[in-house]
Design a protein around this motif. Structure first.
Motif, PDB file in Angstrom:
ATOM      1  N   CYS A   1     -48.859 -11.048  72.555  1.00 32.39           N
ATOM      2  CA  CYS A   1     -48.765 -12.300  73.253  1.00 32.39           C
ATOM      3  C   CYS A   1     -49.691 -12.917  74.191  1.00 32.39           C
ATOM      4  O   CYS A   1     -50.013 -14.004  74.529  1.00 32.39           O
ATOM      5  CB  CYS A   1     -47.228 -12.286  73.963  1.00 32.39           C
ATOM      6  N   PHE A   2     -50.018 -11.852  75.057  1.00 29.67           N
ATOM      7  CA  PHE A   2     -51.112 -12.277  76.296  1.00 29.67           C
ATOM      8  C   PHE A   2     -52.468 -12.761  75.468  1.00 29.67           C
ATOM      9  O   PHE A   2     -53.013 -13.355  76.023  1.00 29.67           O
ATOM     10  CB  PHE A   2     -51.338 -10.999  77.125  1.00 29.67           C
ATOM     11  N   SER A   3     -52.733 -11.862  74.650  1.00 31.57           N
ATOM     12  CA  SER A   3     -54.033 -12.121  73.733  1.00 31.57           C
ATOM     13  C   SER A   3     -54.162 -13.323  73.295  1.00 31.57           C
ATOM     14  O   SER A   3     -54.965 -14.340  73.257  1.00 31.57           O
ATOM     15  CB  SER A   3     -54.379 -11.071  72.608  1.00 31.57           C
ATOM     16  N   LYS A   4     -52.880 -14.027  72.803  1.00 31.89           N
ATOM     17  CA  LYS A   4     -52.952 -15.431  72.353  1.00 31.89           C
ATOM     18  C   LYS A   4     -53.145 -16.497  73.323  1.00 31.89           C
ATOM     19  O   LYS A   4     -53.628 -17.428  72.829  1.00 31.89           O
ATOM     20  CB  LYS A   4     -51.443 -15.447  71.707  1.00 31.89           C
ATOM     21  N   VAL A   5     -52.438 -16.267  74.653  1.00 28.70           N
ATOM     22  CA  VAL A   5     -52.897 -17.331  75.676  1.00 28.70           C
ATOM     23  C   VAL A   5     -54.110 -17.156  76.320  1.00 28.70           C
ATOM     24  O   VAL A   5     -54.359 -18.155  77.180  1.00 28.70           O
ATOM     25  CB  VAL A   5     -51.450 -17.338  76.515  1.00 28.70           C
ATOM     26  N   ILE A   6     -54.867 -15.953  76.378  1.00 23.53           N
ATOM     27  CA  ILE A   6     -55.854 -15.915  77.299  1.00 23.53           C
ATOM     28  C   ILE A   6     -56.959 -17.147  77.090  1.00 23.53           C
ATOM     29  O   ILE A   6     -57.456 -17.736  78.118  1.00 23.53           O
ATOM     30  CB  ILE A   6     -56.853 -14.569  76.876  1.00 23.53           C
ATOM     31  N   PRO A   7     -57.162 -17.698  75.734  1.00 28.05           N
ATOM     32  CA  PRO A   7     -58.245 -18.824  75.751  1.00 28.05           C
ATOM     33  C   PRO A   7     -57.413 -20.014  76.424  1.00 28.05           C
ATOM     34  O   PRO A   7     -58.175 -20.575  77.021  1.00 28.05           O
ATOM     35  CB  PRO A   7     -58.149 -19.051  74.247  1.00 28.05           C
ATOM     36  N   GLU A   8     -56.335 -20.169  76.351  1.00 29.93           N
ATOM     37  CA  GLU A   8     -55.449 -21.323  77.071  1.00 29.93           C
ATOM     38  C   GLU A   8     -55.764 -21.049  78.527  1.00 29.93           C
ATOM     39  O   GLU A   8     -56.083 -22.106  79.330  1.00 29.93           O
ATOM     40  CB  GLU A   8     -54.266 -21.400  76.713  1.00 29.93           C
ATOM     41  N   PHE A   9     -55.500 -19.770  79.117  1.00 29.57           N
ATOM     42  CA  PHE A   9     -55.714 -19.752  80.423  1.00 29.57           C
ATOM     43  C   PHE A   9     -57.262 -20.094  80.989  1.00 29.57           C
ATOM     44  O   PHE A   9     -57.305 -20.884  82.093  1.00 29.57           O
ATOM     45  CB  PHE A   9     -55.526 -18.125  81.025  1.00 29.57           C
ATOM     46  N   LYS A  10     -57.953 -19.526  80.253  1.00 24.02           N
ATOM     47  CA  LYS A  10     -59.521 -19.883  80.598  1.00 24.02           C
ATOM     48  C   LYS A  10     -59.752 -21.525  80.430  1.00 24.02           C
ATOM     49  O   LYS A  10     -60.495 -22.032  81.641  1.00 24.02           O
ATOM     50  CB  LYS A  10     -60.564 -19.318  79.437  1.00 24.02           C
ATOM     51  N   LYS A  11     -59.170 -22.234  79.525  1.00 27.25           N
ATOM     52  CA  LYS A  11     -59.654 -23.643  79.506  1.00 27.25           C
ATOM     53  C   LYS A  11     -58.988 -24.165  80.759  1.00 27.25           C
ATOM     54  O   LYS A  11     -59.573 -25.348  81.059  1.00 27.25           O
ATOM     55  CB  LYS A  11     -58.859 -24.019  78.213  1.00 27.25           C
ATOM     56  N   ARG A  12     -57.684 -24.120  80.994  1.00 31.09           N
ATOM     57  CA  ARG A  12     -56.982 -24.714  81.921  1.00 31.09           C
ATOM     58  C   ARG A  12     -57.587 -24.404  83.434  1.00 31.09           C
ATOM     59  O   ARG A  12     -57.456 -25.237  84.011  1.00 31.09           O
ATOM     60  CB  ARG A  12     -55.710 -24.276  81.922  1.00 31.09           C
ATOM     61  N   SER A  13     -57.993 -23.124  83.342  1.00 32.35           N
ATOM     62  CA  SER A  13     -58.544 -22.660  84.746  1.00 32.35           C
ATOM     63  C   SER A  13     -59.885 -23.710  85.020  1.00 32.35           C
ATOM     64  O   SER A  13     -60.167 -23.991  86.191  1.00 32.35           O
ATOM     65  CB  SER A  13     -58.884 -21.176  84.782  1.00 32.35           C
ATOM     66  N   GLN A  14     -60.651 -23.862  83.859  1.00 34.36           N
ATOM     67  CA  GLN A  14     -61.795 -24.562  84.117  1.00 34.36           C
ATOM     68  C   GLN A  14     -61.502 -26.124  84.482  1.00 34.36           C
ATOM     69  O   GLN A  14     -62.139 -26.833  85.400  1.00 34.36           O
ATOM     70  CB  GLN A  14     -62.576 -24.463  82.613  1.00 34.36           C
ATOM     71  N   ILE A  15     -60.587 -26.586  83.843  1.00 35.16           N
ATOM     72  CA  ILE A  15     -60.134 -27.964  84.051  1.00 35.16           C
ATOM     73  C   ILE A  15     -59.626 -28.049  85.745  1.00 35.16           C
ATOM     74  O   ILE A  15     -59.912 -29.015  86.519  1.00 35.16           O
ATOM     75  CB  ILE A  15     -58.929 -28.331  83.226  1.00 35.16           C
ATOM     76  N   ARG A  16     -59.008 -27.063  86.091  1.00 31.25           N
ATOM     77  CA  ARG A  16     -58.146 -27.005  87.455  1.00 31.25           C
ATOM     78  C   ARG A  16     -59.456 -26.957  88.452  1.00 31.25           C
ATOM     79  O   ARG A  16     -59.529 -27.590  89.499  1.00 31.25           O
ATOM     80  CB  ARG A  16     -57.429 -25.998  87.436  1.00 31.25           C
ATOM     81  N   GLN A  17     -60.439 -25.993  88.152  1.00 26.34           N
ATOM     82  CA  GLN A  17     -61.578 -26.049  89.122  1.00 26.34           C
ATOM     83  C   GLN A  17     -62.220 -26.995  89.261  1.00 26.34           C
ATOM     84  O   GLN A  17     -62.763 -27.562  90.204  1.00 26.34           O
ATOM     85  CB  GLN A  17     -62.496 -24.837  88.557  1.00 26.34           C
ATOM     86  N   GLU A  18     -62.589 -27.923  88.008  1.00 25.63           N
ATOM     87  CA  GLU A  18     -63.439 -29.132  88.095  1.00 25.63           C
ATOM     88  C   GLU A  18     -62.637 -29.897  88.986  1.00 25.63           C
ATOM     89  O   GLU A  18     -63.153 -30.704  89.917  1.00 25.63           O
ATOM     90  CB  GLU A  18     -63.494 -29.700  86.837  1.00 25.63           C
ATOM     91  N   MET A  19     -61.152 -30.125  88.883  1.00 27.71           N
ATOM     92  CA  MET A  19     -60.566 -31.047  89.735  1.00 27.71           C
ATOM     93  C   MET A  19     -60.390 -30.643  91.237  1.00 27.71           C
ATOM     94  O   MET A  19     -60.533 -31.438  92.150  1.00 27.71           O
ATOM     95  CB  MET A  19     -59.099 -31.211  89.196  1.00 27.71           C
ATOM     96  N   ARG A  20     -60.589 -29.386  91.323  1.00 27.95           N
ATOM     97  CA  ARG A  20     -60.645 -28.815  92.991  1.00 27.95           C
ATOM     98  C   ARG A  20     -61.850 -29.365  93.260  1.00 27.95           C
ATOM     99  O   ARG A  20     -61.945 -29.589  94.633  1.00 27.95           O
ATOM    100  CB  ARG A  20     -60.336 -27.724  92.976  1.00 27.95           C
ATOM    101  N   ASP A  21     -63.118 -29.120  92.608  1.00 26.68           N
ATOM    102  CA  ASP A  21     -64.361 -29.607  93.060  1.00 26.68           C
ATOM    103  C   ASP A  21     -64.274 -31.103  93.499  1.00 26.68           C
ATOM    104  O   ASP A  21     -65.182 -31.392  94.370  1.00 26.68           O
ATOM    105  CB  ASP A  21     -65.495 -29.484  92.159  1.00 26.68           C
ATOM    106  N   GLU A  22     -63.575 -31.704  92.796  1.00 22.35           N
ATOM    107  CA  GLU A  22     -63.424 -33.134  93.236  1.00 22.35           C
ATOM    108  C   GLU A  22     -62.346 -33.598  94.190  1.00 22.35           C
ATOM    109  O   GLU A  22     -62.050 -34.745  94.543  1.00 22.35           O
ATOM    110  CB  GLU A  22     -63.161 -33.972  91.941  1.00 22.35           C
ATOM    111  N   ASP A  23     -61.971 -32.518  94.865  1.00 24.66           N
ATOM    112  CA  ASP A  23     -60.788 -32.731  96.069  1.00 24.66           C
ATOM    113  C   ASP A  23     -59.669 -33.290  95.588  1.00 24.66           C
ATOM    114  O   ASP A  23     -58.999 -33.728  96.283  1.00 24.66           O
ATOM    115  CB  ASP A  23     -61.573 -33.582  97.267  1.00 24.66           C
ATOM    116  N   ALA A  24     -59.280 -32.915  94.184  1.00 20.82           N
ATOM    117  CA  ALA A  24     -57.873 -33.461  93.932  1.00 20.82           C
ATOM    118  C   ALA A  24     -56.803 -32.981  94.475  1.00 20.82           C
ATOM    119  O   ALA A  24     -56.819 -31.601  94.835  1.00 20.82           O
ATOM    120  CB  ALA A  24     -58.072 -33.152  92.175  1.00 20.82           C
ATOM    121  N   GLU A  25     -55.462 -33.487  94.707  1.00 22.19           N
ATOM    122  CA  GLU A  25     -54.534 -33.219  95.160  1.00 22.19           C
ATOM    123  C   GLU A  25     -53.880 -32.150  94.310  1.00 22.19           C
ATOM    124  O   GLU A  25     -53.947 -32.204  93.184  1.00 22.19           O
ATOM    125  CB  GLU A  25     -53.526 -34.153  95.610  1.00 22.19           C
ATOM    126  N   GLU A  26     -53.264 -31.184  94.777  1.00 22.26           N
ATOM    127  CA  GLU A  26     -52.099 -30.360  93.905  1.00 22.26           C
ATOM    128  C   GLU A  26     -51.515 -31.064  92.895  1.00 22.26           C
ATOM    129  O   GLU A  26     -51.413 -30.738  91.708  1.00 22.26           O
ATOM    130  CB  GLU A  26     -51.401 -29.137  94.754  1.00 22.26           C
TER     131      GLU A  26
END
Length: 290
Positions: A134-159
């Motif tokens: 189960c965890f192996s299945k979602v690892i790519p999703e964690f990585k993809k979403r973490s990247q989107i979140r990081q880009e938004m944080r870099d742009e000072d997006a609100e939570e």
């Protein structure tokens, strides 16, 4: 005589009225059950907003109580023995099943959640191999979403902006029927999941991914020194069942008068403490199996 006349008139109007009826005054049934709860208009309305997960009645005013997912990542269901913890998890699962989402259930040997084992769209695992897959299945999703979140944080997006963007992704839920069992399994597993899990529990907020776990107060001392437990409990998000709130050191129940902190509560009555202002809400959870 006049009162009888008025009530006859009301009954007559009630019988022959064909247009949309006024909303009934919310009330909590004597025996709250899922089948009735999930058909309430307010329940249906709450489901439409991906931010809120409707799970119970608010004891104070009988309105629908919802978990605010924008402020939820690791959600811990704690309390005394036989106080309604697992029933509450079943209600959460049943509510989540009414939406699109990926649902993973990690069930201990006692198989408390086996009612969901054969259900469509649910990944059900009971051993380390199943959990690892189960965890192996979602690892790519964690990585993809973490990247989107990081880009938004870099742009000072609100939570809340990050949360709203993540709602475009499929929500992923991990339900763990027994946290004590799960933590011991992870730390003793031959398949190494420990580093991955510690990492995502620490850094996985705001990805539209959620961990929900059940643990009895009496079992906390056996795992409370483990990193996974510390991370999970550290969010201080969740619920306490059974009363005797003074015994729960995870959530802050100081708002409850001292005398009441040691009172026992009937099964199915949960206490939720707000991390923002320390207010305590009491909720009444319907029975899941009816």
């Amino acid at each position: 005589h006049r009162i009888a006349k008025i009530s006859r008139m009301c009954e007559d109007m009630c019988e022959h009225w064909t247009k949309k009826r006024a909303r009934p005054i919310p009330e909590i049934p004597e025996k709250a059950v899922w089948s009735e709860f999930s058909e309430l208009e307010d329940y249906e309305r709450a489901l439409e907003n991906p931010r809120y997960l409707p799970v119970a009645y608010n004891a104070e005013n009988a309105s629908i109580y919802c978990i605010d997912l924008s402020d939820t990542y690791c959600y811990m269901i704690t309390g005394l023995a036989r106080s309604g913890k697992k029933n509450y998890m079943k209600i959460m699962i049943q509510s989540v099943m009414k939406r699109t989402g990926e649902i993973y259930i990690f069930d201990s040997d006692a198989k408390h959640m086996r009612v969901f084992e054969e259900k469509d769209g649910i990944q059900y695992a009971v051993d380390e191999r199943g959990i690892f897959e189960c965890f192996s299945k979602v690892i790519p999703e964690f990585k993809k979403r973490s990247q989107i979140r990081q880009e938004m944080r870099d742009e000072d997006a609100e939570e809340i902006e990050i949360f709203e963007r993540m709602c475009e992704e499929t929500p992923i839920y991990f339900f763990i029927s027994d946290l004590e069992w799960f933590i011991n399994l992870i730390y003793n597993a031959e398949l190494d999941m420990r580093g991955f899990l510690e990492n995502i529990l620490e850094k996985g907020r705001l990805l539209n991914i959620y961990f929900i776990g059940v643990i009895g107060l009496e079992n906390i001392p056996t795992v409370d020194y483990q990193r996974i437990y510390e991370l999970f409990a550290g969010y201080k998000t969740g619920i306490h069942f059974g009363g005797n709130a003074a015994e729960n050191h995870i959530y802050n129940f100081d708002a409850i008068p001292y005398k009441e902190q040691n009172m026992l509560l009937k099964p199915g009555i949960g206490l939720i403490s707000s991390r923002l202002n320390g207010e305590v809400q009491q909720i009444i959870v319907p029975l899941a199996r009816r």
